[in-house]
Motif scaffolding. Structure first.
Motif, mmCIF file in Angstrom:
data_model
loop_
_atom_site.group_PDB
_atom_site.id
_atom_site.type_symbol
_atom_site.label_atom_id
_atom_site.label_comp_id
_atom_site.label_asym_id
_atom_site.label_seq_id
_atom_site.Cartn_x
_atom_site.Cartn_y
_atom_site.Cartn_z
ATOM 1 N N LYS A 90 -0.443 -7.145 6.599
ATOM 2 C CA LYS A 90 -0.626 -7.283 8.045
ATOM 3 C C LYS A 90 -1.488 -8.512 8.358
ATOM 4 O O LYS A 90 -0.956 -9.591 8.511
ATOM 5 N N ASP B 170 -6.492 5.141 5.514
ATOM 6 C CA ASP B 170 -5.531 4.041 5.469
ATOM 7 C C ASP B 170 -5.983 2.981 6.469
ATOM 8 O O ASP B 170 -5.812 3.129 7.676
ATOM 9 N N TYR C 262 1.689 7.365 10.840
ATOM 10 C CA TYR C 262 2.600 6.496 10.093
ATOM 11 C C TYR C 262 3.795 7.281 9.551
ATOM 12 O O TYR C 262 3.616 8.271 8.835
ATOM 13 N N TYR D 292 -4.811 -1.844 9.030
ATOM 14 C CA TYR D 292 -5.050 -2.755 10.165
ATOM 15 C C TYR D 292 -6.521 -3.089 10.358
ATOM 16 O O TYR D 292 -6.908 -3.621 11.404
ATOM 17 N N ASN E 149 -1.502 4.066 13.145
ATOM 18 C CA ASN E 149 -0.164 3.605 13.490
ATOM 19 C C ASN E 149 0.641 4.856 13.824
ATOM 20 O O ASN E 149 0.630 5.780 13.016
ATOM 21 N N ARG F 212 4.516 -8.069 -0.986
ATOM 22 C CA ARG F 212 4.304 -6.681 -1.406
ATOM 23 C C ARG F 212 3.024 -6.532 -2.227
ATOM 24 O O ARG F 212 3.061 -6.385 -3.455
ATOM 25 N N SER G 34 0.836 -1.202 0.000
ATOM 26 C CA SER G 34 0.000 0.000 0.000
ATOM 27 C C SER G 34 0.867 1.246 0.000
ATOM 28 O O SER G 34 0.408 2.327 -0.354
ATOM 29 N N THR H 208 -4.074 -3.372 2.746
ATOM 30 C CA THR H 208 -2.842 -4.086 2.425
ATOM 31 C C THR H 208 -2.975 -5.561 2.763
ATOM 32 O O THR H 208 -3.794 -5.922 3.615
ATOM 33 N N TYR I 59 4.276 8.615 5.780
ATOM 34 C CA TYR I 59 3.527 9.683 5.090
ATOM 35 C C TYR I 59 4.428 10.876 4.734
ATOM 36 O O TYR I 59 4.436 11.307 3.576
HETATM 37 C C1 LIG Z 1 2.184 -1.400 7.547
HETATM 38 C C2 LIG Z 1 1.417 -0.248 7.067
HETATM 39 C C3 LIG Z 1 1.077 -0.145 5.727
HETATM 40 C C4 LIG Z 1 1.418 -1.257 4.790
HETATM 41 O O1 LIG Z 1 2.396 -1.019 3.920
HETATM 42 P P1 LIG Z 1 2.661 -2.055 2.734
HETATM 43 O O2 LIG Z 1 3.405 -1.228 1.790
HETATM 44 O O3 LIG Z 1 1.332 -2.510 2.229
HETATM 45 O O4 LIG Z 1 3.450 -3.189 3.322
HETATM 46 C C5 LIG Z 1 0.316 0.924 5.298
HETATM 47 N N1 LIG Z 1 -0.092 1.852 6.168
HETATM 48 C C6 LIG Z 1 0.191 1.767 7.474
HETATM 49 C C7 LIG Z 1 -0.325 2.788 8.406
HETATM 50 C C8 LIG Z 1 0.968 0.725 7.958
HETATM 51 O O5 LIG Z 1 1.267 0.658 9.253
#
Ligand SMILES: *Cc1c(COP(=O)(O)O)cnc(C)c1O
Length: 358
Positions: free
Chosen positions: A223, A191, A117, A194, A166, A231, A92, A220, A120
């Motif tokens: 997780k 996003d 996160y 999770y 996150n 990926r 993602s 995604t 970003y």
């Molecule tokens: C882990 C995570 C992702 C996932 O990233 P990928 O590129 O799909 O592995 C996306 N957004 C957040 C907030 C995450 O913690």
């Protein structure tokens, strides 16, 4: 020695650091929110078969529109989604990057609510979009009134709402997302990396897509699906959004191997997601164990726990590391983040935390 800062980097990259969560070979890795439970063996065999079958055709480019995979994601998500509502990429993170390439860029802004996160701002940097980090409210929550006011003040081109967030674990209500959408002049990304770990009955922002063409729900397989190494990330949105992203994606960006592996894993979504209940249970064990030890765990709708009350985050990191356990220092004073492990891993973490207190 030449470092990259000696090179003629473009403005905006000079002096910056790349994403760098430690990847140390320790027995118990609880630092990047992966699914600690691995892929069930029967599913793994089926994925191997699907990938093997795709190898025969690798002389040809893959389906550029990955239509079958989009159909599979639409069926998995439900909520009336169809293939044309779906877009996918290599994680993602790539989906988010493509959104910024299309809707951000020079002279444009990308707003999120911190702490959030860490990728970003880095995605903003890579796409020459200006990052605006605005603080969350007390205990990292976000109310509809607050979010609407902040978004109206900054009028960003792209807003990202991480739900559950996150690194704090905080879920958002649909009312908050609705308020954000109404206040935002541009794209609103939710996003939901999770989402599968949310407590049963928690609604997804997918419910809000109908009639909101600027809303994007990002998901995604990294997780809950235990597929971080493959990926694969995806989004659901109005078909016009998926169409627009074709302007900025590289041709054939999803390899035939990736498409085959993802489709095989999706055929087994029940088995792949069977451990989610256990992960939630381990997360709750972590939260109550940490609270008993006098730490301050925050509420979490994800597969990790964010907790305060740490006197010295580097000392705690080191104490656990010496016991073969990796957790995350996210750079917030007095706070750490830990991913829910298997039952054994969670016990090892709680034992090591208890040893520190006695
Ligand atoms: C882990 C995570 C992702 C996932 O990233 P990928 O590129 O799909 O592995 C996306 N957004 C957040 C907030 C995450 O913690």
């Amino acid at each position: 020695m030449t470092t990259f800062d000696d090179l003629p980097l473009r403005d905006g990259l000079r002096g910056r650091s790349p994403y760098g969560a430690p990847q140390a070979p320790v027995p118990i890795s609880l630092n990047v929110n992966e699914n600690t439970h691995g892929i069930p063996e029967v599913v793994a065999h089926d994925i191997v078969g699907a990938v093997a079958a795709s190898i025969i055709g690798l002389n040809r480019y893959p389906d550029r529109e990955f239509t079958e995979l989009r159909q599979d994601f639409a069926a998995y998500l439900g909520h009336g989604m169809r293939a044309e509502n779906i877009w996918a990429a290599n994680g993602s993170n790539e989906v988010l990057q493509q959104i910024l390439l299309a809707f951000g860029g020079p002279g444009r802004t990308f707003l999120g609510f911190t702490p959030t996160y860490s990728m970003y701002p880095l995605l903003a940097m890579g796409t020459s979009t200006r990052w605006i980090g605005r603080e969350r409210e007390k205990d990292f929550e976000l109310s509809p009134e607050y979010i609407a006011r902040v978004i109206a003040e900054d009028a960003p081109d792209v807003v990202v709402l991480c739900s559950p967030n996150n690194p704090t674990g905080t879920p958002l209500t649909l009312d908050t997302i609705r308020a954000a959408y109404e206040a935002a002049p541009g794209i609103v990304i939710v996003d939901e990396a999770y989402a599968e770990f949310s407590d049963q009955g928690t609604p997804s922002a997918l419910e809000l897509l109908q009639g909101r063409p600027r809303l994007i729900v990002s998901r995604t397989m990294s997780k809950a699906f235990a597929f971080a190494g493959a990926r694969v990330g995806y989004l659901a949105a109005d078909p016009a959004i998926a169409d627009a992203l074709r302007l900025v994606r590289l041709p054939y960006h999803l390899s035939a191997l990736t498409q085959a592996a993802a489709r095989a894993a999706l055929r087994h979504s029940d088995a792949m997601l069977a451990v989610v209940d256990d992960i939630r249970a381990q997360r709750d064990r972590m939260s109550s164990g940490l609270a008993e030890l006098g730490y301050r765990p925050y509420r979490s709708g994800s597969n990790f726990v964010f907790f305060g009350g740490v006197d010295d985050t580097s000392a705690l990191f080191q104490h656990l590391f010496e016991r073969g356990i990796l957790i995350r220092d996210v750079g917030i004073d007095g706070h750490m983040r830990v991913t829910a492990g298997t039952e054994t891993e969670t016990s090892a973490f709680l034992d090591a935390m208890t040893a520190l207190r006695s």
